[in-house]
Design an enzyme around this catalytic site. Structure first.
Site, PDB file in Angstrom:
ATOM      1  N   ALA A  22       0.822  -1.213   0.000  1.00 40.26           N
ATOM      2  CA  ALA A  22       0.000   0.000   0.000  1.00 40.26           C
ATOM      3  C   ALA A  22       0.858   1.266   0.000  1.00 40.26           C
ATOM      4  O   ALA A  22       0.548   2.246  -0.676  1.00 40.26           O
ATOM      5  CB  ALA A  22      -0.921  -0.009   1.214  1.00 40.26           C
ATOM      6  N   PRO A  43       8.422  -8.955  -5.240  1.00 41.15           N
ATOM      7  CA  PRO A  43       7.919 -10.293  -5.603  1.00 41.15           C
ATOM      8  C   PRO A  43       6.439 -10.238  -5.951  1.00 41.15           C
ATOM      9  O   PRO A  43       5.997 -10.916  -6.890  1.00 41.15           O
ATOM     10  CB  PRO A  43       8.142 -11.124  -4.336  1.00 41.15           C
ATOM     11  CG  PRO A  43       9.097 -10.341  -3.489  1.00 41.15           C
ATOM     12  CD  PRO A  43       8.971  -8.911  -3.873  1.00 41.15           C
ATOM     13  N   PRO A 225       5.463  49.925  21.247  1.00 38.19           N
ATOM     14  CA  PRO A 225       6.590  50.209  22.134  1.00 38.19           C
ATOM     15  C   PRO A 225       7.749  49.232  22.024  1.00 38.19           C
ATOM     16  O   PRO A 225       8.795  49.459  22.614  1.00 38.19           O
ATOM     17  CB  PRO A 225       5.952  50.088  23.512  1.00 38.19           C
ATOM     18  CG  PRO A 225       4.887  49.053  23.320  1.00 38.19           C
ATOM     19  CD  PRO A 225       4.352  49.271  21.938  1.00 38.19           C
ATOM     20  N   ASP A 248      12.382  54.665  12.640  1.00 34.72           N
ATOM     21  CA  ASP A 248      13.112  55.326  13.715  1.00 34.72           C
ATOM     22  C   ASP A 248      13.984  54.310  14.443  1.00 34.72           C
ATOM     23  O   ASP A 248      13.750  53.118  14.374  1.00 34.72           O
ATOM     24  CB  ASP A 248      12.121  55.906  14.739  1.00 34.72           C
ATOM     25  CG  ASP A 248      11.392  57.114  14.183  1.00 34.72           C
ATOM     26  OD1 ASP A 248      11.825  57.630  13.148  1.00 34.72           O
ATOM     27  OD2 ASP A 248      10.398  57.522  14.806  1.00 34.72           O
ATOM     28  N   LYS A 270      16.973  60.063  14.929  1.00 34.13           N
ATOM     29  CA  LYS A 270      16.971  61.485  15.197  1.00 34.13           C
ATOM     30  C   LYS A 270      17.614  61.820  16.534  1.00 34.13           C
ATOM     31  O   LYS A 270      17.702  62.961  16.920  1.00 34.13           O
ATOM     32  CB  LYS A 270      15.527  62.013  15.169  1.00 34.13           C
ATOM     33  CG  LYS A 270      15.014  62.157  13.747  1.00 34.13           C
ATOM     34  CD  LYS A 270      13.659  62.803  13.712  1.00 34.13           C
ATOM     35  CE  LYS A 270      12.640  61.922  14.377  1.00 34.13           C
ATOM     36  NZ  LYS A 270      11.291  62.485  14.301  1.00 34.13           N
ATOM     37  N   GLY A 301       8.094  54.526  16.390  1.00 32.63           N
ATOM     38  CA  GLY A 301       7.839  53.911  17.690  1.00 32.63           C
ATOM     39  C   GLY A 301       6.495  54.403  18.224  1.00 32.63           C
ATOM     40  O   GLY A 301       6.075  55.520  17.949  1.00 32.63           O
ATOM     41  N   ASP A 303       2.866  55.454  18.746  1.00 34.10           N
ATOM     42  CA  ASP A 303       1.850  55.944  17.817  1.00 34.10           C
ATOM     43  C   ASP A 303       2.430  57.123  17.038  1.00 34.10           C
ATOM     44  O   ASP A 303       3.122  57.958  17.614  1.00 34.10           O
ATOM     45  CB  ASP A 303       0.616  56.396  18.608  1.00 34.10           C
ATOM     46  CG  ASP A 303      -0.452  56.925  17.682  1.00 34.10           C
ATOM     47  OD1 ASP A 303      -1.264  56.111  17.207  1.00 34.10           O
ATOM     48  OD2 ASP A 303      -0.467  58.151  17.406  1.00 34.10           O
ATOM     49  N   VAL A 306       1.499  60.673  18.439  1.00 39.86           N
ATOM     50  CA  VAL A 306       1.802  61.064  19.820  1.00 39.86           C
ATOM     51  C   VAL A 306       3.300  61.356  19.896  1.00 39.86           C
ATOM     52  O   VAL A 306       4.118  60.444  19.860  1.00 39.86           O
ATOM     53  CB  VAL A 306       1.408  59.966  20.825  1.00 39.86           C
ATOM     54  CG1 VAL A 306       1.785  60.395  22.243  1.00 39.86           C
ATOM     55  CG2 VAL A 306      -0.083  59.670  20.740  1.00 39.86           C
ATOM     56  N   ALA A 332       3.618  54.727  23.977  1.00 41.67           N
ATOM     57  CA  ALA A 332       4.419  54.319  25.130  1.00 41.67           C
ATOM     58  C   ALA A 332       3.647  54.439  26.442  1.00 41.67           C
ATOM     59  O   ALA A 332       3.757  53.569  27.309  1.00 41.67           O
ATOM     60  CB  ALA A 332       5.703  55.141  25.187  1.00 41.67           C
ATOM     61  N   MET A 383       9.968  61.725  27.880  1.00 39.27           N
ATOM     62  CA  MET A 383      11.020  62.701  28.126  1.00 39.27           C
ATOM     63  C   MET A 383      12.419  62.113  28.120  1.00 39.27           C
ATOM     64  O   MET A 383      12.610  60.918  28.250  1.00 39.27           O
ATOM     65  CB  MET A 383      10.786  63.377  29.460  1.00 39.27           C
ATOM     66  CG  MET A 383      10.914  62.420  30.636  1.00 39.27           C
ATOM     67  SD  MET A 383      10.359  63.167  32.176  1.00 39.27           S
ATOM     68  CE  MET A 383      10.901  64.828  32.025  1.00 39.27           C
ATOM     69  N   GLY A 412       9.904  49.900  28.288  1.00 35.34           N
ATOM     70  CA  GLY A 412       8.591  49.299  28.523  1.00 35.34           C
ATOM     71  C   GLY A 412       8.205  48.273  27.472  1.00 35.34           C
ATOM     72  O   GLY A 412       8.447  48.481  26.285  1.00 35.34           O
TER      73      GLY A 412
END
Ligand code: SAH
Length: 491
Positions: A22, A43, A225, A248, A270, A301, A303, A306, A332, A383, A412
């Protein structure tokens, strides 16, 4: 086992199958299907194999295996239940540099036969290197249901038009987009609904149309993030359709690894101390690539809207008449709060959240300090770590209590995440003591105290009295899938 995948052209080439049961029957059927000249040596033959031999579809050599059966074969498949015989065939085949497959004996094989999904002219082959054949089979079943049977017809249609498509769209990026339209648009729909003539006509129309999509475009994509699990499906799709990715430095390697492999990647850092691209330089790059008809993903990174200068980039694109889209990302503040166990709002502790940036002295002067100093609100501060001292002084001067809790979240959502907690009176000192590095986000307000009790990810928060209790992390679903894999393997 590391294997090199190979699709072999066996048309009119001699292949030997040893065995007549088979399993031999199954292997023979696939070989005959591929146009091979199959000789079955055994055979006895199964009824079906005997029928094929009679009809001249295969050649039967009756009897026990003889070394000279291997002469002239390109491949050999050993499909008996005699292990000693298999070993002999393997050795003889190796001496003749013949590739040999031994059924159900991965270690002896010099080639494997993959699980196959057939959508001719498309073939999808899956191998687990012989380690987890059951898993390969399950995967095949899943793909079978996922890949529409009309796919083959669609590929045939595309193959027929191939030369003309190439002439019409000599530029690879534009050509790729044309194919995407062919595969995803109304043409594919018509093929699926079994209307080949209408599909052909629609494809002709597409080929003749002055194609708006050969214009380049820019998608502004939020990469989140760092944890690739926090990407949106839309972000993933954009990254997979991109010709060029301008990213970035903050975008993690794990996220970049999910982008289309042959997309060109350009880092536009940057931050001070790194290769420097000015905002004007970024604008110029977007324009250059979009005007060349490419699909540009501008990957940022968090949004893009933001503290990401996404607004300026859109204004620039609009002024230059470049089509664009925006894909939001997890910023973030939202990610760091979640991964540090700090709810940004809380019925008893904070009725509002403010996202602010305090990257430099100048930005400090434009902030509304009396409003920021009010209690029962959460400040999420994007910051530079160097600005913490000035930030602390201003807030205290405007009356925020020195006992207000804070959490500094470094890296984070990434494996190396660190959370440093304390109170506003010690903010700058704690950051220096703990040598907090960028990227870090400051969460200040009554809610920050919850990090001590609600932490679940990464190392425990480091408070004023040292490290807290280890977080209770839920078992991660990835572990479960690894177990499933092992279970299937042993099945
Ligand atoms: N557009 C981004 C913010 C860019 S400004 C967003 O929506 O998240 C860069 C600042 O974001 C960093 O200085 C840091 O304060 C913060 N940041 C970004 N990623 C971070 C991370 N993984 N952990 C902590 N802070 C982060």
């Amino acid at each position: 086992m590391k294997l090199y995948p190979l699709f072999a052209d066996l048309a009119d080439r001699a292949v030997l199958v040893v065995g007549g049961g088979a399993v031999a029957e199954r292997k023979t059927a696939a070989l005959v299907e591929a146009g091979a000249r199959v000789t079955v040596g055994s055979p006895t033959l199964s009824p079906l194999l005997a029928q094929w031999a009679q009809a001249g579809r295969i050649v039967h050599i009756a009897g026990s295996f003889q070394a000279h059966w291997l002469d002239h074969a390109w491949l050999v498949i050993a499909a008996t239940d005699d292990e000693a015989l298999h070993q002999r065939i393997v050795e003889l085949a190796a001496a003749r540099r013949l590739f040999c497959n031994v059924v159900d004996d991965a270690a002896r094989c010099s080639f494997h036969v993959p699980a196959v999904i057939d959508r001719a002219p498309l073939t999808i082959a899956i191998s687990s290197g012989g380690d987890a054949p059951m898993f390969a089979r399950l995967l095949r079943e899943r793909l079978e249901t996922l890949l529409d049977h009309s796919l083959g017809a669609l590929a045939t249609l595309a193959a027929r038009l191939r030369k003309r498509i190439r002439l019409r769209h000599p530029e690879p990026a534009a050509r790729r987009r044309f194919y995407e339209q062919l595969f995803a648009g109304p043409v594919a729909d018509l093929v699926r609904r079994g209307r080949p003539e209408a599909a052909q006509a629609e494809a002709e129309r597409l080929l003749a149309s002055v194609d708006a999509s050969s214009r380049g475009s820019v998608v502004l994509v939020g990469a989140g993030p760092g944890d690739p699990g926090l990407l949106t499906l839309r972000a993933l799709r954009a990254m997979n359709e991109a010709d060029v990715i301008l990213h970035d430095r903050l975008v993690s390697d794990e996220v970049l690894a999910l982008a289309r492999r042959d997309a060109e990647r350009i880092e536009v850092a940057k931050e001070a101390g790194h290769h420097h691209t000015t905002q004007d330089g970024i604008h110029a790059l977007m324009l250059e690539h979009a005007r060349a008809g490419r699909r540009v993903v501008r990957l940022k990174g968090g949004d893009p809207f933001v503290f990401g200068r996404g607004g300026e980039e859109l204004e620039f694109l609009r002024a230059h008449d470049i089509p664009y889209e925006v894909v939001p990302g997890i910023t973030a503040a939202v990610a760091c709060a979640a991964y540090a166990g700090i709810p940004l709002t809380h019925r008893d502790r904070a009725q509002s959240v403010r996202l602010l940036t305090a990257h430099c002295k100048a930005s400090h002067d434009t902030l509304d300090w009396p409003a920021l100093a009010r209690e029962r609100q959460t400040l999420a501060v994007y910051m530079g770590v160097s600005q913490l001292e000035a930030f602390q002084q201003r807030l205290l001067a405007h009356g925020r209590a020195a006992s207000t809790p804070f959490a500094l979240v470094e890296n984070g959502s990434r494996p190396e995440q660190r959370v440093v907690t304390g109170t506003l009176g010690q903010l700058a000192r704690r950051a220096v003591e703990q040598a907090v590095q960028s990227p870090a986000l400051l969460i200040l307000g009554e809610v920050a105290a919850l990090a001590e009790s609600l932490a679940w990810f990464g190392a425990p928060p480091v408070g004023e009295r040292g490290q807290g209790i280890p977080p209770r992390r839920a078992s991660v679903s990835f572990g479960a899938s690894v177990d499933t894999l092992a279970a299937i393997h042993h099945a």
